[in-house]
Design an enzyme around this catalytic site. Structure first.
Site, mmCIF file in Angstrom:
data_model
loop_
_atom_site.group_PDB
_atom_site.id
_atom_site.type_symbol
_atom_site.label_atom_id
_atom_site.label_comp_id
_atom_site.label_asym_id
_atom_site.label_seq_id
_atom_site.Cartn_x
_atom_site.Cartn_y
_atom_site.Cartn_z
ATOM 1 N N PHE A 1 62.457 -42.318 -73.734
ATOM 2 C CA PHE A 1 61.874 -42.393 -75.083
ATOM 3 C C PHE A 1 62.219 -43.741 -75.688
ATOM 4 C CE2 PHE A 1 61.860 -42.118 -79.680
ATOM 5 C CZ PHE A 1 60.626 -41.548 -79.921
ATOM 6 N N LYS B 1 69.461 -47.067 -84.944
ATOM 7 C CA LYS B 1 70.116 -45.834 -85.383
ATOM 8 C C LYS B 1 71.490 -46.033 -86.049
ATOM 9 C CE LYS B 1 67.516 -42.249 -83.111
ATOM 10 N NZ LYS B 1 66.657 -42.612 -81.998
ATOM 11 N N ASP C 1 68.013 -50.037 -73.592
ATOM 12 C CA ASP C 1 67.753 -49.445 -74.907
ATOM 13 C C ASP C 1 68.988 -48.640 -75.317
ATOM 14 O OD1 ASP C 1 66.977 -47.914 -77.077
ATOM 15 O OD2 ASP C 1 65.063 -47.292 -76.228
HETATM 16 C C1 LIG Z 1 65.291 -43.038 -81.783
HETATM 17 C C2 LIG Z 1 65.047 -43.911 -80.617
HETATM 18 C C3 LIG Z 1 64.094 -44.933 -80.647
HETATM 19 C C4 LIG Z 1 63.169 -45.127 -81.820
HETATM 20 O O1 LIG Z 1 63.835 -45.488 -82.976
HETATM 21 P P1 LIG Z 1 63.071 -45.436 -84.385
HETATM 22 O O2 LIG Z 1 64.061 -46.018 -85.334
HETATM 23 O O3 LIG Z 1 62.742 -43.999 -84.644
HETATM 24 O O4 LIG Z 1 61.845 -46.241 -84.248
HETATM 25 C C5 LIG Z 1 63.980 -45.757 -79.558
HETATM 26 N N1 LIG Z 1 64.761 -45.596 -78.476
HETATM 27 C C6 LIG Z 1 65.696 -44.634 -78.410
HETATM 28 C C7 LIG Z 1 66.557 -44.539 -77.200
HETATM 29 C C8 LIG Z 1 65.852 -43.751 -79.463
HETATM 30 O O5 LIG Z 1 66.763 -42.771 -79.383
#
Ligand SMILES: *Cc1c(COP(=O)(O)O)cnc(C)c1O
Length: 403
Positions: free
Chosen positions: A138, A254, A225
């Site tokens: 994701f 986050k 990521d």
């Molecule tokens: C939450 C998340 C995203 C997206 O972040 P947003 O601030 O909602 O755009 C991307 N990558 C990972 C691994 C995530 O957990």
């Protein structure tokens, strides 16, 4: 995020119905505790989805943000922003990387990483660069990041998807070696060190080291990521540090601002100079309020030894869950590191989100069958024990009712 089974009619019909929401609203919080508008109290096992690093109303963060709001919330990237230098210096010190671009969200950090990878390819004469991505990944919900995401539900209805992605399974060195042998257009590998939305699936340390080696051999960028698993959640600043490797590109968001929207693309020498003046930008990115939130979050994390806390309290939480759930029919596995834990069941369990809230505990259910705990990093051992004692009976009841 999975919706609970039965949804109430939206109490705010002017807000688009893009989320399955519980029929409750939070009013205020303190530490790891939240109160709703009816005065009911909850233990926060969710941290606003791995965002509220310092919990709620932290006694040091609040006055710092108040001070910043009273001075300057937003200026513009037309001018120098000294707080950007301050946060970038800290992030590069903690990661061993060299330069940072600031934005506001996770998808925005990932979108920028994808742009870096493509331009890195173009700069070395690859006209149709491709990026290796993962099953169950994701990366966000913009068109490019949802195309990189490995979940058909996130993509459904939004085609045509962005091209230039090659998908492989996680922890499978043979699969990525096969792509390396046959595809000369690959410029980067892009993965979460621990898949969050995909169900708390860790990349193995040995796999990460192999991928680092393959990237070096082929002159690819390794892009990790760490939007969810980074910022101390696993007990190190960044989850890849457990494997003793360094990425070339690391998107963060986050937990970085403890609730204030802050995103960052942290880059090493191979990627740091790919983007130049005019190549990328973000109006809100790096504004003084966001930067102050990042600087103070890290300062407080260091002062209060929250990495150590995440590691020890996380280990105790995991041990407590394993102890209470040992031998329960329907439990697949408790997994994860530090304060990023997943409890996989053998069946969809979205309704546990509402049942846990009813019982006074915030959590989420991801990948349909995985209960996810990503609480604030200030969680105490006593609070971890309370999570265990609220959650485990619910899980047992849920599993026994349906077998
Ligand atoms: C939450 C998340 C995203 C997206 O972040 P947003 O601030 O909602 O755009 C991307 N990558 C990972 C691994 C995530 O957990």
């Amino acid at each position: 995020m999975n919706a609970p089974d039965k949804l109430p009619a939206s109490p705010e019909p002017h807000v688009m119905a893009t989320y399955g929401r519980l029929p409750m609203a939070l009013a205020y919080g303190r530490g790891c505790w939240l109160w709703d508008t009816d005065g009911k109290k909850y233990l926060d096992g969710l941290g606003g989805i791995a965002v509220n690093t310092l919990g709620h109303a932290h006694p040091q963060l609040v006055p710092a943000l108040q001070d910043q709001v009273s001075k300057l919330i937003h200026s513009s990237n037309y001018y120098q922003v000294p707080l950007q230098e301050k946060l970038a210096a800290k992030l590069t010190e903690l990661s061993g990387l060299t330069n940072v671009f600031f934005c506001s969200t996770g998808l925005e950090a990932n979108e920028g990483a994808l742009k870096i990878a493509r331009k890195y390819g173009h700069d070395k004469g690859i006209d149709r660069p491709e990026i290796i991505v993962y099953e169950k990944a994701f990366h966000g919900r913009s068109i490019a990041t949802l195309s990189a995401t490995g979940n058909p539900k996130v993509q459904a209805g939004f085609g045509p998807l962005v091209e230039g992605f090659v998908r492989v399974p996680l922890n499978d060195v043979v699969a990525i070696e096969a792509v390396a042998r046959t595809n000369k257009n690959v410029v980067a590998v892009f993965l979460e060190v621990i898949q969050g939305e995909g169900g708390i699936n860790p990349a193995k340390a040995e796999y990460l080291r192999e991928v680092r080696r393959i990237c070096d051999e082929h002159d690819w960028l390794l892009m990790l990521d760490e939007v969810q698993c980074g910022m101390g959640r696993t007990g190190k600043w960044f989850a890849h540090q457990w494997a003793g490797i360094k990425p070339d590109v690391m998107p963060l968001a986050k937990g970085l601002g403890s609730g204030v929207p802050v995103g960052a693309i942290v880059c090493g020498p191979k990627a740091a100079k790919v983007l130049g003046a005019g190549n990328h930008g973000s109006t809100f990115g790096g504004n003084p309020l966001a930067m102050r939130a990042g600087v103070e979050t890290i300062r407080i994390m260091e002062e209060d030894k929250l990495l150590e806390n995440a590691a020890t309290v996380g280990a105790a939480l995991k041990a407590g869950l394993e102890r209470e759930l040992a031998g329960v029919a329907g439990l697949v596995e408790v997994r994860g590191m530090g304060l990023m834990l997943g409890i996989e069941l053998d069946r969809p369990c979205g309704e546990l989100l509402g049942q846990a809230a009813e019982a006074g505990l915030m959590l989420s259910v991801t990948a349909e069958r995985v209960i996810r705990l990503v609480p604030p990093l200030i969680l105490s051992a006593d609070e971890a024990a309370q999570i265990v004692s609220i959650l485990c009976p619910l899980i047992k009841k849920f599993l026994s009712a349906k077998t």
